[in-house]
Write a protein that holds these residues in place. Sequence first.
Motif, PDB file in Angstrom:
ATOM      1  N   ASP A  92      -0.338   6.294  -7.694  1.00 18.14           N
ATOM      2  CA  ASP A  92      -1.757   5.926  -7.669  1.00 18.14           C
ATOM      3  C   ASP A  92      -1.927   4.657  -6.860  1.00 18.14           C
ATOM      4  O   ASP A  92      -0.972   3.862  -6.694  1.00 18.14           O
ATOM      5  N   CYS A  93      -3.122   4.445  -6.358  1.00 15.03           N
ATOM      6  CA  CYS A  93      -3.419   3.213  -5.624  1.00 15.03           C
ATOM      7  C   CYS A  93      -4.899   2.893  -5.769  1.00 15.03           C
ATOM      8  O   CYS A  93      -5.737   3.785  -5.940  1.00 15.03           O
ATOM      9  N   VAL A  94      -5.195   1.594  -5.723  1.00 16.44           N
ATOM     10  CA  VAL A  94      -6.570   1.097  -5.827  1.00 16.44           C
ATOM     11  C   VAL A  94      -6.822   0.186  -4.632  1.00 16.44           C
ATOM     12  O   VAL A  94      -5.978  -0.649  -4.292  1.00 16.44           O
ATOM     13  N   PHE A  95      -7.986   0.330  -4.016  1.00 18.75           N
ATOM     14  CA  PHE A  95      -8.318  -0.432  -2.816  1.00 18.75           C
ATOM     15  C   PHE A  95      -9.475  -1.378  -3.091  1.00 18.75           C
ATOM     16  O   PHE A  95     -10.294  -1.149  -3.975  1.00 18.75           O
ATOM     17  N   TRP A  96      -9.519  -2.460  -2.314  1.00 20.59           N
ATOM     18  CA  TRP A  96     -10.732  -3.261  -2.202  1.00 20.59           C
ATOM     19  C   TRP A  96     -10.909  -3.614  -0.727  1.00 20.59           C
ATOM     20  O   TRP A  96     -10.152  -3.123   0.119  1.00 20.59           O
ATOM     21  N   GLY A  97     -11.871  -4.412  -0.396  1.00 19.33           N
ATOM     22  CA  GLY A  97     -12.268  -4.617   1.001  1.00 19.33           C
ATOM     23  C   GLY A  97     -11.150  -4.829   1.980  1.00 19.33           C
ATOM     24  O   GLY A  97     -11.081  -4.178   3.022  1.00 19.33           O
ATOM     25  N   ASN A  98     -10.220  -5.728   1.668  1.00 17.68           N
ATOM     26  CA  ASN A  98      -9.163  -6.065   2.622  1.00 17.68           C
ATOM     27  C   ASN A  98      -7.792  -6.045   1.975  1.00 17.68           C
ATOM     28  O   ASN A  98      -6.895  -6.765   2.389  1.00 17.68           O
ATOM     29  N   GLY A  99      -7.617  -5.236   0.923  1.00 17.06           N
ATOM     30  CA  GLY A  99      -6.331  -5.180   0.258  1.00 17.06           C
ATOM     31  C   GLY A  99      -6.161  -3.898  -0.534  1.00 17.06           C
ATOM     32  O   GLY A  99      -7.080  -3.075  -0.641  1.00 17.06           O
ATOM     33  N   MET A 100      -4.978  -3.742  -1.105  1.00 15.41           N
ATOM     34  CA  MET A 100      -4.697  -2.543  -1.894  1.00 15.41           C
ATOM     35  C   MET A 100      -3.583  -2.829  -2.891  1.00 15.41           C
ATOM     36  O   MET A 100      -2.774  -3.745  -2.705  1.00 15.41           O
ATOM     37  N   VAL A 101      -3.569  -2.036  -3.969  1.00 17.71           N
ATOM     38  CA  VAL A 101      -2.552  -2.115  -5.005  1.00 17.71           C
ATOM     39  C   VAL A 101      -2.000  -0.720  -5.222  1.00 17.71           C
ATOM     40  O   VAL A 101      -2.775   0.254  -5.298  1.00 17.71           O
ATOM     41  N   CYS A 102      -0.674  -0.593  -5.313  1.00 21.39           N
ATOM     42  CA  CYS A 102      -0.022   0.695  -5.545  1.00 21.39           C
ATOM     43  C   CYS A 102       0.787   0.645  -6.836  1.00 21.39           C
ATOM     44  O   CYS A 102       1.391  -0.394  -7.160  1.00 21.39           O
ATOM     45  N   ILE A 103       0.803   1.755  -7.551  1.00 21.14           N
ATOM     46  CA  ILE A 103       1.582   1.873  -8.784  1.00 21.14           C
ATOM     47  C   ILE A 103       2.611   2.972  -8.575  1.00 21.14           C
ATOM     48  O   ILE A 103       2.279   4.088  -8.144  1.00 21.14           O
ATOM     49  N   THR A 104       3.878   2.665  -8.880  1.00 21.70           N
ATOM     50  CA  THR A 104       4.966   3.610  -8.661  1.00 21.70           C
ATOM     51  C   THR A 104       5.183   4.467  -9.908  1.00 21.70           C
ATOM     52  O   THR A 104       4.595   4.233 -10.967  1.00 21.70           O
ATOM     53  N   GLU A 105       6.071   5.453  -9.781  1.00 21.72           N
ATOM     54  CA  GLU A 105       6.378   6.327 -10.901  1.00 21.72           C
ATOM     55  C   GLU A 105       7.095   5.586 -12.026  1.00 21.72           C
ATOM     56  O   GLU A 105       7.127   6.062 -13.162  1.00 21.72           O
ATOM     57  N   ASN A 106       7.697   4.437 -11.722  1.00 17.13           N
ATOM     58  CA  ASN A 106       8.318   3.597 -12.751  1.00 17.13           C
ATOM     59  C   ASN A 106       7.341   2.555 -13.287  1.00 17.13           C
ATOM     60  O   ASN A 106       7.744   1.618 -13.972  1.00 17.13           O
ATOM     61  N   TYR A 107       6.058   2.722 -12.909  1.00 11.57           N
ATOM     62  CA  TYR A 107       4.976   1.860 -13.388  1.00 11.57           C
ATOM     63  C   TYR A 107       5.150   0.406 -12.942  1.00 11.57           C
ATOM     64  O   TYR A 107       4.772  -0.523 -13.643  1.00 11.57           O
ATOM     65  N   GLN A 108       5.717   0.209 -11.744  1.00 14.12           N
ATOM     66  CA  GLN A 108       5.771  -1.090 -11.114  1.00 14.12           C
ATOM     67  C   GLN A 108       4.585  -1.200 -10.162  1.00 14.12           C
ATOM     68  O   GLN A 108       4.143  -0.193  -9.577  1.00 14.12           O
ATOM     69  N   ILE A 109       4.077  -2.417 -10.003  1.00  9.61           N
ATOM     70  CA  ILE A 109       2.859  -2.626  -9.216  1.00  9.61           C
ATOM     71  C   ILE A 109       3.190  -3.438  -7.962  1.00  9.61           C
ATOM     72  O   ILE A 109       3.821  -4.502  -8.055  1.00  9.61           O
ATOM     73  N   PHE A 110       2.747  -2.924  -6.827  1.00  6.82           N
ATOM     74  CA  PHE A 110       2.946  -3.600  -5.550  1.00  6.82           C
ATOM     75  C   PHE A 110       1.578  -3.822  -4.897  1.00  6.82           C
ATOM     76  O   PHE A 110       0.687  -2.969  -5.009  1.00  6.82           O
ATOM     77  N   CYS A 111       1.464  -4.966  -4.232  1.00 13.69           N
ATOM     78  CA  CYS A 111       0.155  -5.382  -3.702  1.00 13.69           C
ATOM     79  C   CYS A 111       0.273  -5.763  -2.231  1.00 13.69           C
ATOM     80  O   CYS A 111       1.270  -6.368  -1.802  1.00 13.69           O
ATOM     81  N   VAL A 112      -0.748  -5.404  -1.459  1.00 13.50           N
ATOM     82  CA  VAL A 112      -0.920  -5.905  -0.087  1.00 13.50           C
ATOM     83  C   VAL A 112      -2.222  -6.690  -0.079  1.00 13.50           C
ATOM     84  O   VAL A 112      -3.310  -6.118  -0.012  1.00 13.50           O
ATOM     85  N   PRO A 113      -2.155  -8.036  -0.208  1.00 14.02           N
ATOM     86  CA  PRO A 113      -3.395  -8.818  -0.325  1.00 14.02           C
ATOM     87  C   PRO A 113      -4.205  -8.906   0.953  1.00 14.02           C
ATOM     88  O   PRO A 113      -5.402  -9.177   0.910  1.00 14.02           O
ATOM     89  N   ASP A 114      -3.562  -8.686   2.109  1.00 18.60           N
ATOM     90  CA  ASP A 114      -4.282  -8.787   3.381  1.00 18.60           C
ATOM     91  C   ASP A 114      -3.831  -7.654   4.280  1.00 18.60           C
ATOM     92  O   ASP A 114      -2.712  -7.662   4.801  1.00 18.60           O
ATOM     93  N   LEU A 115      -4.688  -6.675   4.480  1.00 16.93           N
ATOM     94  CA  LEU A 115      -4.331  -5.507   5.286  1.00 16.93           C
ATOM     95  C   LEU A 115      -4.197  -5.824   6.766  1.00 16.93           C
ATOM     96  O   LEU A 115      -3.589  -5.061   7.513  1.00 16.93           O
ATOM     97  N   LYS A 116      -4.768  -6.948   7.208  1.00 19.97           N
ATOM     98  CA  LYS A 116      -4.612  -7.336   8.605  1.00 19.97           C
ATOM     99  C   LYS A 116      -3.193  -7.819   8.880  1.00 19.97           C
ATOM    100  O   LYS A 116      -2.725  -7.760  10.012  1.00 19.97           O
ATOM    101  N   ASN A 117      -2.537  -8.335   7.849  1.00 15.92           N
ATOM    102  CA  ASN A 117      -1.146  -8.775   7.948  1.00 15.92           C
ATOM    103  C   ASN A 117      -0.382  -8.175   6.774  1.00 15.92           C
ATOM    104  O   ASN A 117      -0.094  -8.851   5.790  1.00 15.92           O
ATOM    105  N   PRO A 118      -0.083  -6.866   6.834  1.00 17.07           N
ATOM    106  CA  PRO A 118       0.432  -6.160   5.657  1.00 17.07           C
ATOM    107  C   PRO A 118       1.848  -6.577   5.264  1.00 17.07           C
ATOM    108  O   PRO A 118       2.823  -6.152   5.882  1.00 17.07           O
ATOM    109  N   LYS A 119       1.920  -7.409   4.243  1.00 16.24           N
ATOM    110  CA  LYS A 119       3.205  -7.828   3.686  1.00 16.24           C
ATOM    111  C   LYS A 119       3.198  -7.523   2.188  1.00 16.24           C
ATOM    112  O   LYS A 119       2.653  -8.298   1.396  1.00 16.24           O
ATOM    113  N   PRO A 120       3.769  -6.390   1.790  1.00 17.23           N
ATOM    114  CA  PRO A 120       3.732  -6.012   0.372  1.00 17.23           C
ATOM    115  C   PRO A 120       4.489  -7.013  -0.496  1.00 17.23           C
ATOM    116  O   PRO A 120       5.532  -7.550  -0.109  1.00 17.23           O
ATOM    117  N   CYS A 121       3.931  -7.271  -1.661  1.00 15.49           N
ATOM    118  CA  CYS A 121       4.593  -8.139  -2.640  1.00 15.49           C
ATOM    119  C   CYS A 121       4.542  -7.451  -4.005  1.00 15.49           C
ATOM    120  O   CYS A 121       3.605  -6.707  -4.305  1.00 15.49           O
TER     121      CYS A 121
END
Length: 857
Positions: A136-165
Motif C-alpha cells: 500500500d502507499c499514500v501520497f500527498w502533494g510532494n511526497g509519498m509513504v509506502c508500507i511493505t508486506e512486513n508492515y515497515q514504513i518507508f517515506c519519500v519526503p521530497d519527490l523532486k529529490n527522491p531519497k527514501p528513508c
Amino acid sequence: MAAVSVAAEWELLYNRYYRKPELYSMRWGRMDLSRHRVACAPFGGPIAAIRDDSKIVQLLAESARRKLLIFSSSGQPLASSLWDRSGGRLVGMAWADDLSLLCVVQDGSVYRFDIRAELIGQFSMGSECFEQGIIDCVFWGNGMVCITENYQIFCVPDLKNPKPCKLADPGLDEYPLCVAVIEPQYTMSGNVEVLLGVGDHVLVVDEDGVQQLGVGVGPLQKMAVSQNGKYLATFTHDGRLLVIPTDFSRIIFEFTCESALPPEQLAWCGMDSVLLYWDELLLMVGPSGDPVRYVYDEPLLLIPECDGVRILSNSSLEFLHRVPDSTVSIFQIGSTSPAALLYDALDHFDRRSAKADENLRLIRSSLPEAVEACIDAAGHEFDVSRQRTLLRAASYGRAFCSQFPRERFQEMCKILRVLNAVRNYEIGIPLSIQQYKVLTAPVLIGRLINANHHLVALRFLSTLTLIHEFQGHELTFLFMNLFQEVVIMHWACAKITTSAPIQDVPLLESLLDKLKLCKGISYAAIAAHADNCGRRKLAALLVDHEPRASKQVPLLLSIGEEDTALVKATESGDTDLVYLVVFHIWQKRPPLDFFGTINARPLARDLFVKYVRCYRHEFLKDFFLSTGLTSRCCISFCWKESWDIEKNPMASKGTPLHGPRIKLIEKAQNLFAETKEHLFESKAAEEHAKLLRIQHEIEVSTKQAIFMDSSISDTIRTCIVLGNHRAAMKVRTEFKVSEKRWYWLKAFALSTIRDWDALEKFSKEKRPPGGYKPFVEACIDADEKAEALKYIPKLTEPRERSEAYARIGMAKEAADAASQAKDSELFGRLKLTLAQNAAATSIFDTLRDRLSFQGVY
C-alpha cells in the motif's frame, strides 16, 4: 423568479448552504470507473486511469493489453501508452504537485510519467522494499509513504529529490485497519507523520519513533485529514463519524450513521463538512443538523479541493461546495440585503420600472458593500450568463457610487475571463476562484504550457498586467517577459516535435514569426531540441539566429557544424570559444585536415601555435610543414632541440654536446636572416652562438666547466678571477665591451680574489674613463677601508667623496666634502646616516653654525 431558481439548487446543511453544479459531461466515451484505477490531480488537473488488473476482463469488450490513459477533467483524451512495466502489480498511482504521474509497483519501483503519458524518470524505494514487497502507499502533494508486506514504513519526503528513508518500526503483526498521513508542513517536527488505525487506538509513526494516541476511540475503519492538517475525520467500527483534532485531545463532533459498514471513500468538503460514500449513496455530514443525501446510480470518485470536492462519475464531473456568503445574500429566498436589492434594481431597470430608483435609494448608504458583494458573487459563479448579470448589477450600482475603486471591477472581469477560458471543454481545468488564488497565476500558466495550450497561456499573460497580484510590482514587466519567453519557447519545441512532415525551411519561417516576439529568447535552446528530434538541418538554420556566441558555438559543435562554429568563435573574439572549437576539431579530424582548417583563421592559428609551443611542442613541426611554413618549422625546432640539449645534465660538463647545440643555434640564425622581419632574432642568435663557442673553447682550455650559458659580464669576470686575462680580453674584443664597463668588471673581479696590488696597478695604468668610483665601490664591498682610502681622494665629485667617506664611517672627512659640495640636502642626509655617532653629530652641528645652514633644519 431568478432568485428562486438559483436558490432552488442549494441544499441546507445546518446553517450553511451547499450547491453541486455540473461542470462537465465527460467526453471519454465508455469509461467504467469501477474497473479502473483512477488518479485525479487537484486544482482541476488531469485524470489518469489504468485498468484494474484485479478485475475480470470481459471477452472481446476491450484489448487484453493494459493502457495508461490520460484525460483532462472534462474527459478529453490527452494521451495513452501501453502499460508494460515489470515489477509486479500496480500498488498506487497519484499526481504530484508538478503534474507528474507517480506509479508504484510491488517491487518498490516508482515510475514518473508526464501529462503526455511519456516516462520521464523512475527510482526505487530501496532493497528492503524490493525484498519485502509493497502492499500500500499514500501520497500527498510532494511526497509519498509506502508500507511493505512486513508492515515497515518507508517515506519519500521530497519527490523532486527522491531519497527514501525508513520510519520507525510500528511493531505490527497485521495490516492496520486504515492509514492516513499528516503532511510535514502541518507537523511540529516538520517531518511526515503516518497515522495507523490499530485496535482501539491510533499509532503516530515518524522518523523518531512511534506514539500511541486516542486509546478507546477505535477501532477506526476510515480516516481523512483536513486540508489544514488540524482535524481528522474518522469512521468507527460501530458506524460513528468522529471529527477530532490530530492530537486526539477531544471529540469535536460525533454523528451516528445508519450503517456500520465502512464507506468506500471518506473526504472533507472544505472545512465545514465531511463526505461519506457508499455504493449509490453520498452522505454529507455537517457539524449539526440532518445530513444531506445524494443518490447516484453509477460509481463515484471524490476529489478533495481546498474549497470543496469534485465528484467524478462515469458520465459527469460535479463540484460540491459551500455557497459563498455573497451569493447567499443576493439569491437567498426573501433576502433584503443591499446586494439583493441592487440585483433586483438591475432587473427593474431592464424592465424600465421606476422601482429601480426606489431600491437604489433604500441602499444608498450601503451601496459600496452591495457592489462588492455582486462582484464577489460573480467570481464564485461557474455559469457565464450569471457572471455577466452579477457584473452588470455591480456596474449599475458603481455608476451611483463614485468612491468605489474602479480597479476592483476590472480585476474581477480579467480573472473571470481567464477562468472561463481554462474551464472550456477543450482545456478542461475547472478552477474556482479560490482554487485559482491558491494555485497562483504562474503555476496555472505552467500547466497550460505543459498541456500545449500556448495561445491561451499568451492571452492569459496579456491580462496579468491588470490583475491585482501583479499590480504595483516593480518586476511586473520582467515577469511578463520571462513567462512570454517560456511560453513561446515551449510552443516552438512542441511545434518541432509534432511537425515531422513539414520541410525545414517552411517550418523555420513559421517559427521565426513567433520567436521574433521575444528579443531575448534562446534560439540555441530551440535548435538543441530540433537536433534531439533528428532535424539537424533545422537546428543549423535556427542556431544561425542566436546572437550570443557563447550559446551558439557549443551547439554548432554538437550538431557537427565545426567550420561554422570556428567562424562564429573567431568573429566573437572570445579566445576561450576559439580554443573550445580548436580542441574539438583537433580531436575529431585527421591532422592534415585540422591544420588546413585552422590555418585559414589567423586568430585560431596563432592561438594553436601558442598552445602547442608551450604544452605540445611535438605538433609544431607537423603543423608548419603541412602549412608550408618550412622556415618557421626549422627555426622552431632548432631552438627546441637546443633547449633540450641545454637541459641535458651532460651538456654542463664540457662534453661534445655543445658542438651540436651551437650548430643548431647557428642554423636558426641563418633561417632568421632569410626574412626581413626577423633581423633582431638573427642578430641575437648570432651573438648567442658566438658566445657559446668562446665559452666552450675557454672550458676546454681551462678544463673547468663553469662558463657555458653565463652572460658576457660573468664570463669576463670569471676569466679574470681565474687569472686568464687573455681570454677576458678576447671576450671583451669580440663583443665590443665598452672601456667603462671593462673597468667596472675588472675592478670587482680583482677585489673578489683580494689582489689589491694588481688593483692598484690597474688603476695607475691610465686615468680610468669613468673615474675611480669602480675601485672605491669594489674596496668598500670587500670591506677593505684602507684600500678604499687610496681611491676616495681621487674622486672628482665632492658629493661622491662625501658619500664614500660616510660609508666607511669617516664623519669629519664626509662633512668636509659635503661642505665643499655646498649641498644642504646632502648635508642633512649624511647627518641622519651618522646619527648614532655622537662625535659625528657634534661635527655636523659645528659645521652647521659655521656655514649658517639653519634654514635646512
